[in-house]
Design an enzyme around this catalytic site. Sequence first.
Site, PDB file in Angstrom:
ATOM      1  CG  HIS A  78      -2.008   0.972   1.255  1.00 24.93           C
ATOM      2  ND1 HIS A  78      -2.092   1.981   2.186  1.00 24.93           N
ATOM      3  CD2 HIS A  78      -3.079   1.127   0.458  1.00 24.93           C
ATOM      4  CE1 HIS A  78      -3.178   2.705   1.965  1.00 24.93           C
ATOM      5  NE2 HIS A  78      -3.794   2.211   0.928  1.00 24.93           N
ATOM      6  CG  HIS A  79       4.623   1.456   0.705  1.00 21.00           C
ATOM      7  ND1 HIS A  79       4.662   0.124   1.039  1.00 21.00           N
ATOM      8  CD2 HIS A  79       4.860   2.124   1.849  1.00 21.00           C
ATOM      9  CE1 HIS A  79       4.934   0.005   2.315  1.00 21.00           C
ATOM     10  NE2 HIS A  79       5.058   1.205   2.848  1.00 21.00           N
ATOM     11  CD  GLN A  96       6.345  -0.428  10.263  1.00 24.61           C
ATOM     12  OE1 GLN A  96       6.929   0.577  10.630  1.00 24.61           O
ATOM     13  NE2 GLN A  96       6.089  -1.440  11.067  1.00 24.61           N
ATOM     14  CG  HIS A  97       0.686   1.966   4.843  1.00 27.42           C
ATOM     15  ND1 HIS A  97      -0.375   2.756   4.439  1.00 27.42           N
ATOM     16  CD2 HIS A  97       1.099   2.505   6.005  1.00 27.42           C
ATOM     17  CE1 HIS A  97      -0.577   3.719   5.328  1.00 27.42           C
ATOM     18  NE2 HIS A  97       0.309   3.598   6.288  1.00 27.42           N
ATOM     19  CG  ASP A  98       4.481  -3.677   3.214  1.00 23.68           C
ATOM     20  OD1 ASP A  98       4.575  -3.692   1.993  1.00 23.68           O
ATOM     21  OD2 ASP A  98       5.138  -2.911   3.948  1.00 23.68           O
TER      22      ASP A  98
END
Lengths: 249, 574
Positions: free
Chosen positions: B332-333, B499-501
């Site tokens: 989600h990057h 840090q959006h995984d």
Amino acid sequence: MSEQEKNIPILDKRTSRRSFIKNSGLTVGGLVIGGAIGSLLNGKSEATTSTVAHDTNQTVIDYSETRQFFVRQKDFDAIVAATEVIYPEDKNGPGAIALGVPYFIDKQLASPWGSNADDYRKGPFKAGETPLNKSEIVLQGVRKLNEVAEKEHDGTLFKDLTEEQQIAILTSFQVGEVEMELVSSAAFFSLLRTLTLQGCFADPLYGGNKNMAGWKMKEFPGAQMSYTAYLDKEEFVAIEPVSLGGHKH
Amino acid sequence: MVTKLPKVDVVTTGMGWTGGIVAAELTKAGYHVVGLERGVERTIEDYLHGHDELKYNVHKELMQKLNKDTITFRNTLAEEAKPVRDEGALVLGTGTGGGGAHWGAQTYRYFPYDFEIRSKTIEKYGESKIPDGVTIQDWGITYDEIEPYYSKFEQMAGVSGEVDPLAGPRSVDYPTPPLKKLTQMKMFHEAAEKLGYHPFVVPTGTVSEAYTNPDGETLNACQYCAFCGNYGCEYGAKADPIVTVIPTAKKTGNFELRTNSIVTRVLYDGNKATGVLYKDTRTGEEFEQPADVVALTSYTFNNVRLLLLSGIGEQYNPKTGTGMIGKNYTDHHTITGAIAYFEDMKFNSYIGTGALGSAYNDFNADNFDHSNIDFIHGGQIEMHLMGNEPIANNAVPFGTPMWGKEFKEKSIHYYHRNVVVVSQRAILPHKDHYLDLDPTYKDDYGDPLIRVTFDYTEMDHKRNEFLVEKCAEVAKEMGADIIDIIPMAEHFGGRFAFQHDAGGVIMGANPETSAVNNYLQMWDVDNLFVCGASAFPHFGPTNPTPTVAALTYRAAEGMIEFLKNGGGPLVKAK
């Protein structure tokens, strides 16, 4: 008024001590950090914090402009000239040289960051990756700047070229036209541009952004502690910047 | 030689939000919890002297260094992955607080649609609406079921917010009022309302006023200082595990924190997780910590990696579709939108927080009719005032050179004259996107790194094209003189920068379609709970933390039930 409140200094002329305490709730539940915050907030004049030393003749020597990384003068001269082309002095204010950017870069490359100390460095390095660390890339790159300058302009070093000639050479690096070893010239240029902007606008503690002149030019107030006094302002408020060195510890 | 330690009730692998919530809830219930953390212990005193863009925002001082281990990345199954080597390209929290130390604290809930995405899509548009290869599934929990846990998180974190009229129903109000609307936000609200949309002030864990949470922990009022996302908050005004759940756990007397402790294996006897194996990162000394319940509370990547290294569950195979571990990885990057420049405005753009801003959800989830649109789900239209730090913010209109005289002139001119409108969007899983162990690259201990295989799908591009136009639309209504639409690359470039995984140990209603149940309890190993966004079957449209935290509150409730009842599965497979 509690001892705690007495020790919290005035944050800024426009933020009263009382409103700061009220807004932050420090006296409600934040006593754990009150003392430390208090000392951090105690702004002192920037003028007293520049890195100066006095020799026996009372001459001011700025030891912050002593090189840690670049050894050869020609290498350093090339990076000085290149950074100024990337961020030149103009009517807005100082360029890279006056902001101390070359010394900032020198210190960065000498630091663990220059050796990619925090990066993953195990092989194999595949196509598109470089095994070189940042200090190796920059050193090779500045030597290449001189090499290309001398080749294209009858032995003239990069620093002695006209601005137009310097721009042309930097552009050829930017688009990746210059042959370099184990790294592309585009990667070197990108790193150089990044370092130049960092040197213009990082806190002065790293050796660039001299006298916060980079921040003043952009009207960035620096390491302020609170903006609660300005939340309702419709018009632009220019705030005198403060650096971390301007905080009292 | 491994030193075997006395057994405890619960052991956690990491002390960020998930480890902190598990520790707080289980210790309050009287259980003994050991929290293992590979980093150091932090207090808010460590955040003093922190207003330093180069150190924290550029060089990521609070993050895990990549010199011992990282991840590898490739776009497709046919490629060889390369390691993500550079500190700027992979953000992983470390130390107590973890990602909860450096987060920007935007605290949205996901939509009712998210939790039942497959059923609701089929119900309204038919199964053919879901493209081949897109492996969306219901989460095994409904919005109504997760709602109380969202509320619990918000009450703990003191969330300051304004109700989004298009979001799912709320059982309680936000505990604190929204942050103030700055000029740019007022312009955004006015423009959005004129266009007929439903703007709201972004909910945030940077709290608007001093607040004491139900556990008795106090947060102070946000100062809008702008050193926020990527920084720790020295005021204790940003909800962070070190000012909330970790102190709550500590004051019970039932919590033991062990720092510099890196978990290398979950010990598994073929039936139960008997504990964990960990190393002292300084000495290399190895310990076995037996426990009745093992809670994996690391980040998405490491939760998956620990299971694979420990031989728990079956690796997902994208060719056969078999195996569950590593499945439905989503990144989600990718957040694009439009940069709007205003010649006649000069904003106080140095003011901000990690979450100060406004948004609307008229084009999110299934809040709009997708009948004649060739993608599903959507995104949030939003603008943020994070405080334009001077190294990172040198925006110039497209066509301007990126260095030299003109660049300098324009970057200074527009520095206080721009607003960026972006759209965070949902990322849906695909059968070819997954996590496994890299065949080549290893960590310092010789264990393989996790490998990411991920790229954009056709639908991601279509969704993006739709959303960036909506961003430009509101920018135009705001009166912008120049609007530049930020392009999305053809392929994901492998920058994992905030840090959006999610995914890899996904939740669901039965073991055929999921690795964990809706208590995050593994179907195969009933005393092993895998907490985090690793459980998301797809990445919802916004920041993951509230949903991570809500699911972890539910998991903690499950762990208490489990310990009380002497074990067993908490959910019957449907």
